[in-house]
Design a protein around this motif. Structure first.
Motif, mmCIF file in Angstrom:
data_model
loop_
_atom_site.group_PDB
_atom_site.id
_atom_site.type_symbol
_atom_site.label_atom_id
_atom_site.label_comp_id
_atom_site.label_asym_id
_atom_site.label_seq_id
_atom_site.Cartn_x
_atom_site.Cartn_y
_atom_site.Cartn_z
ATOM 1 N N SER A 1 9.637 -20.008 20.026
ATOM 2 C CA SER A 1 9.893 -20.336 18.615
ATOM 3 C C SER A 1 8.864 -21.338 18.097
ATOM 4 O O SER A 1 8.329 -21.190 16.997
ATOM 5 C CB SER A 1 11.284 -20.952 18.450
ATOM 6 N N SER B 1 12.821 -17.827 23.429
ATOM 7 C CA SER B 1 13.033 -19.182 23.946
ATOM 8 C C SER B 1 12.613 -20.202 22.897
ATOM 9 O O SER B 1 11.909 -19.885 21.939
ATOM 10 C CB SER B 1 12.198 -19.383 25.212
ATOM 11 N N ASP B 2 13.030 -21.431 23.092
ATOM 12 C CA ASP B 2 12.645 -22.497 22.170
ATOM 13 C C ASP B 2 11.123 -22.654 22.144
ATOM 14 O O ASP B 2 10.526 -22.882 21.086
ATOM 15 C CB ASP B 2 13.304 -23.820 22.581
ATOM 16 N N THR C 1 17.943 -18.320 16.149
ATOM 17 C CA THR C 1 16.485 -18.441 16.239
ATOM 18 C C THR C 1 15.824 -18.424 14.857
ATOM 19 O O THR C 1 16.409 -17.953 13.878
ATOM 20 C CB THR C 1 15.861 -17.296 17.074
ATOM 21 N N GLN D 1 19.743 -14.645 24.594
ATOM 22 C CA GLN D 1 18.818 -15.406 23.756
ATOM 23 C C GLN D 1 17.593 -14.534 23.477
ATOM 24 O O GLN D 1 16.970 -14.016 24.408
ATOM 25 C CB GLN D 1 18.420 -16.690 24.515
ATOM 26 N N HIS E 1 15.509 -25.028 11.558
ATOM 27 C CA HIS E 1 14.726 -23.920 12.125
ATOM 28 C C HIS E 1 13.238 -24.014 11.821
ATOM 29 O O HIS E 1 12.407 -23.616 12.625
ATOM 30 C CB HIS E 1 15.256 -22.574 11.615
#
Ligand SMILES: [Fe+2]
Ligand SMILES: [Fe+2]
Length: 314
Positions: A10, A6-7, A151, A3, A93
């Protein structure tokens, strides 16, 4: 693949980029102008088709367009047709709130014109078989579209290249058609794609300033496995070879007119302060471009040899 961000990262990046989105949105709205699909369609040339209303069946002689022109037009239209999937991707996104949301909806509304004008033009001028076109649309949209990466940075990188790729493909399809109305329509569509590319390209330039290494990794990964947005169209490989052989969209154009100019705008080769992962990604990008160049030369040589043989045969 690990990954990349990370979220939480983001979300932070989306937040940090929001003022840039707002500024780019203002710039976009000031530089774009409204246009109307119906003005690009020669309606008086239309004739009722067979079927329910009992008109004339479609036949290839209905239009002077060549087989490859038809293929390119159909690929461009089917690509535009998958708009619901693209909207889903970018809304997922980028979100639907604030300046990001305003852009997502505005962009979707602009893109919708492209499918409308292309389908109206093709149907009215009898350029392609309407039954085959509709069947192909059903198959293509039923597959949907998914970007290969998860992402928002990858998403931004992908659309920067993809908008420019579709601009070139629309423009060259129009020129190849040798049909002034078709060419005019497709240059209008291409002008939209260009503005979309500038929007995304400027946003990614801001991401490079905020997160140079992460952005470099996303760009490098996207370039290395780039596929055209219409790659899930049935029989796409055969169609794209036909389109490449006609010089409408090929590896040379993809490298020299899509990848290289956008990468140059981001100044990827001069960027300083990359971490080891970022440096590694830049190196891989450089190697990939060298391989692409070699593949483009090989393709051009084969195409020229085939053309010479065809000329000999008369
Ligand atoms: Fe479009
Ligand atoms: Fe676009």
């Amino acid at each position: 693949m690990t990954q990349l961000i990370s979220d939480a990262e983001s979300v932070r990046l989306l937040h940090d980029l929001e003022p840039v989105v707002a500024g780019e949105l203002d710039r976009h709205l000031a530089s774009t102008r409204d246009w109307y699909p119906h003005e690009y369609v020669p309606w008086s040339e239309g004739r009722t088709y067979d079927g329910l209303l009992g008109g004339d069946a479609w036949s290839p002689e209905d239009s002077t367009l060549s087989d490859v022109d038809r293929t390119a037009l159909v690929v461009n239209l089917l690509t535009e047709d998958n708009l619901p999937s693209y909207h889903f991707e970018i809304a997922t996104h980028f979100g639907r709130d604030g300046a990001w949301g305003t852009w997502v909806h505005r962009w979707t509304a602009e893109e919708d014109r492209h499918g409308t004008v292309l389908r109206d033009y093709l149907t009215v001028t009898r350029a392609v078989d309407p039954v085959a076109l509709e069947n192909a649309r059903m198959v293509h949209m039923s597959v949907g579209f998914r970007k290969p990466h998860e992402t928002m940075l990858h998403s931004l990188a992908y659309v920067s290249f993809q908008e420019l790729a579709t601009r070139i493909s629309h423009r060259n399809t129009g020129v190849a058609s040798n049909e002034p109305i078709c060419e005019q329509m497709l240059s209008r569509v291409a002008a939209d794609e260009n503005l979309h590319m500038i929007f995304y390209r400027n946003l990614l330039a801001a991401a490079f300033q905020l997160e140079p290494s992460l952005t470099m990794r996303a760009v490098s990964e996207v370039v290395q496995d780039f596929q055209m947005p219409g790659h899930t169209i049935q029989d796409f490989t055969r169609k794209s070879v036909q389109i490449a052989n006609a010089g409408i969209y090929d590896l040379r154009l993809h490298k020299d007119q899509v990848l290289v100019p956008v990468l140059r705008q981001w100044q990827v080769w001069d960027l300083e302060g990359l971490d080891p992962e970022g440096e590694k990604a830049r190196l891989e990008l450089e190697q990939h471009l060298a391989e692409l160049e070699a593949a483009a030369v090989r393709f051009e040589e084969r195409r020229a040899a085939r053309a010479a043989r065809a000329a000999e045969r008369g």
